[in-house]
Write an enzyme that holds these catalytic residues in place. Structure first.
Site, PDB file in Angstrom:
ATOM      1  N   ASN A 124       0.870  -1.179   0.000  1.00  0.00           N
ATOM      2  CA  ASN A 124       0.000   0.000   0.000  1.00  0.00           C
ATOM      3  C   ASN A 124       0.905   1.226   0.000  1.00  0.00           C
ATOM      4  OD1 ASN A 124      -1.783   2.063   0.579  1.00  0.00           O
ATOM      5  ND2 ASN A 124      -2.320   1.326   2.629  1.00  0.00           N
ATOM      6  N   TRP A 125       0.962   1.904  -1.146  1.00  0.00           N
ATOM      7  CA  TRP A 125       1.894   3.028  -1.275  1.00  0.00           C
ATOM      8  C   TRP A 125       1.337   4.326  -0.679  1.00  0.00           C
ATOM      9  CZ3 TRP A 125       3.793   2.132  -7.070  1.00  0.00           C
ATOM     10  CH2 TRP A 125       4.482   0.915  -7.118  1.00  0.00           C
ATOM     11  N   LYS A 126       0.111   4.284  -0.232  1.00  0.00           N
ATOM     12  CA  LYS A 126      -0.525   5.440   0.428  1.00  0.00           C
ATOM     13  C   LYS A 126      -0.337   6.722  -0.391  1.00  0.00           C
ATOM     14  CE  LYS A 126      -0.007   3.191   4.852  1.00  0.00           C
ATOM     15  NZ  LYS A 126       0.009   3.326   6.305  1.00  0.00           N
ATOM     16  N   HIS A 167      -9.382   0.560   5.376  1.00  0.00           N
ATOM     17  CA  HIS A 167      -8.068   0.780   6.016  1.00  0.00           C
ATOM     18  C   HIS A 167      -8.277   1.658   7.254  1.00  0.00           C
ATOM     19  CE1 HIS A 167      -3.969   2.101   6.717  1.00  0.00           C
ATOM     20  NE2 HIS A 167      -3.581   1.052   6.005  1.00  0.00           N
ATOM     21  N   SER A 214       3.758  -2.620  10.342  1.00  0.00           N
ATOM     22  CA  SER A 214       5.228  -2.629  10.453  1.00  0.00           C
ATOM     23  C   SER A 214       5.846  -3.962  10.044  1.00  0.00           C
ATOM     24  CB  SER A 214       5.670  -2.215  11.858  1.00  0.00           C
ATOM     25  OG  SER A 214       5.218  -0.900  12.142  1.00  0.00           O
ATOM     26  N   GLY A 255       2.874  -1.337   4.346  1.00  0.00           N
ATOM     27  CA  GLY A 255       2.870   0.094   4.043  1.00  0.00           C
ATOM     28  C   GLY A 255       4.278   0.578   3.752  1.00  0.00           C
ATOM     29  N   GLY A 256       4.938   1.120   4.776  1.00  0.00           N
ATOM     30  CA  GLY A 256       6.259   1.749   4.621  1.00  0.00           C
ATOM     31  C   GLY A 256       7.262   0.916   3.835  1.00  0.00           C
ATOM     32  N   GLU A 270      -6.728   4.086   8.328  1.00  0.00           N
ATOM     33  CA  GLU A 270      -6.613   5.531   8.083  1.00  0.00           C
ATOM     34  C   GLU A 270      -7.922   6.076   7.510  1.00  0.00           C
ATOM     35  OE1 GLU A 270      -2.983   5.263   5.855  1.00  0.00           O
ATOM     36  OE2 GLU A 270      -1.953   4.674   7.691  1.00  0.00           O
ATOM     37  N   GLY A 321       2.701   1.792  10.834  1.00  0.00           N
ATOM     38  CA  GLY A 321       3.615   2.914  10.647  1.00  0.00           C
ATOM     39  C   GLY A 321       4.349   3.319  11.910  1.00  0.00           C
ATOM     40  N   GLU A 355      -4.977  -5.617  10.869  1.00  0.00           N
ATOM     41  CA  GLU A 355      -3.958  -4.587  11.096  1.00  0.00           C
ATOM     42  C   GLU A 355      -4.230  -3.878  12.418  1.00  0.00           C
ATOM     43  OE1 GLU A 355      -2.185  -3.213   7.129  1.00  0.00           O
ATOM     44  OE2 GLU A 355      -4.016  -2.070   7.403  1.00  0.00           O
TER      45      GLU A 355
HETATM   46  C1  PEP Z   1      -0.600  -0.244   6.198  1.00  0.00           C
HETATM   47  O1  PEP Z   1      -0.611   0.850   5.725  1.00  0.00           O
HETATM   48  O2  PEP Z   1      -1.562  -0.988   5.986  1.00  0.00           O
HETATM   49  C2  PEP Z   1       0.533  -0.652   7.005  1.00  0.00           C
HETATM   50  C3  PEP Z   1       0.504  -1.826   7.582  1.00  0.00           C
HETATM   51  O3  PEP Z   1       1.577   0.222   7.123  1.00  0.00           O
HETATM   52  P1  PEP Z   1       3.057  -0.087   7.746  1.00  0.00           P
HETATM   53  O4  PEP Z   1       3.517  -1.356   7.105  1.00  0.00           O
HETATM   54  O5  PEP Z   1       3.867   1.091   7.389  1.00  0.00           O
HETATM   55  O6  PEP Z   1       2.871  -0.272   9.215  1.00  0.00           O
END
Ligand code: PEP
Length: 249
Positions: free
Chosen positions: A9-11, A94, A212, A233-234, A96, A172, A166
């Site tokens: 997920n490049w957000k 998600h 993470s 994500g990251g 967010e 993050g 999640e």
């Molecule tokens: C996400 O955005 O779904 C996520 C899990 O981010 P990260 O891996 O950065 O924690």
């Protein structure tokens, strides 16, 4: 062999050109990867990334979509527009979207039903906040998100649905649930799904872990019996960190 699904997920990162460059690098480096892999760039980069990924095994994903097919909905992007660009999977619910943009389970369910109606796969994200976990409400929160998110989804559509567990406090932040902890919640998700669709259907559901995930914890997490992949994500923003996660075995 067990099948895994790893999604990036490049957000709200990367221009169209930067996204195309990363997609091109992933296309080359993931050529021999045996797992199911998806990347979800920003809406503005979907068209470019779609061209780069055409004919590859990497699926194009979207990070969200509007709850209606079309009409007067300023700022929304429709399922029809996503399909037109070659999107195959959409991330819905998600944390967010739930917490920053106040999306409710009812709204998310509307999007889930619409995506499935048009043949898009869905990654339905669920997860508790730290306050909810500390108040002993983890199961209630996650169970409700699954039940309400999948309301009216018929059993025959389940192969099109992936659940992503999640924990909000792990997204993050660099904090990861322990593999045992995450696995226990995944097992609980399966119990909820079994109550809705039966044991067999629950056993075959793909449940990703997100929060993470990094190259150094991916294999341990996905080695747990109930963890069938990762939503990243990251670490999905660079080939150097995403490739070892996607090719973890
Ligand atoms: C996400 O955005 O779904 C996520 C899990 O981010 P990260 O891996 O950065 O924690």
């Amino acid at each position: 062999m067990r099948s895994y699904f790893i999604a990036g997920n490049w957000k709200m990162h990367k221009t169209a050109a930067e996204s195309a460059a990363l997609a091109s690098e992933l296309r080359e480096k993931l050529a021999g990867c045996k797992e199911k892999v998806m990347v979800a760039p920003a809406f503005t980069a979907l068209s470019e990334v779609s061209k780069v990924l055409a004919g590859s095994s990497i699926l194009l994903g979207a990070q969200n979509m509007g709850p209606e097919e079309q009409g007067a909905h300023t700022g929304e992007v429709s399922v029809l527009m996503l399909k037109d660009l070659g999107v195959k999977v959409v991330i819905l619910g998600h944390s967010e979207r739930r917490h920053t943009y106040l999306e409710t389970d009812e709204l998310i369910n509307k999007k889930v039903l619409l995506a499935l109606k048009h043949g898009l796969e869905v990654i339905l994200c669920v997860g508790e906040t730290l306050e909810e976990r500390e108040a002993g409400r983890l199961e209630e929160v996650v169970g409700t998100q699954i039940e309400k998110g999948l309301a009216s989804v018929p059993a025959e559509k389940l192969p099109m649905v992936t659940i992503a567990y999640e924990p909000v406090w792990a997204i993050g932040t660099g904090k990861t649930a322990t593999p045992e902890d995450a696995d226990a919640v995944h097992a609980y998700c399966r119990k909820v799904l079994a109550g809705m669709y039966g044991e067999e259907a629950a056993r075959s559901m793909v449940i990703q872990y997100g929060g993470s995930v990094k190259p150094d914890n991916a294999a341990t997490l996905m080695g747990m019996p109930n963890i069938d992949g990762a939503l990243v994500g990251g670490a999905s923003l660079k080939a150097d960190t995403f490739v070892p996660i996607a090719c973890f075995r």
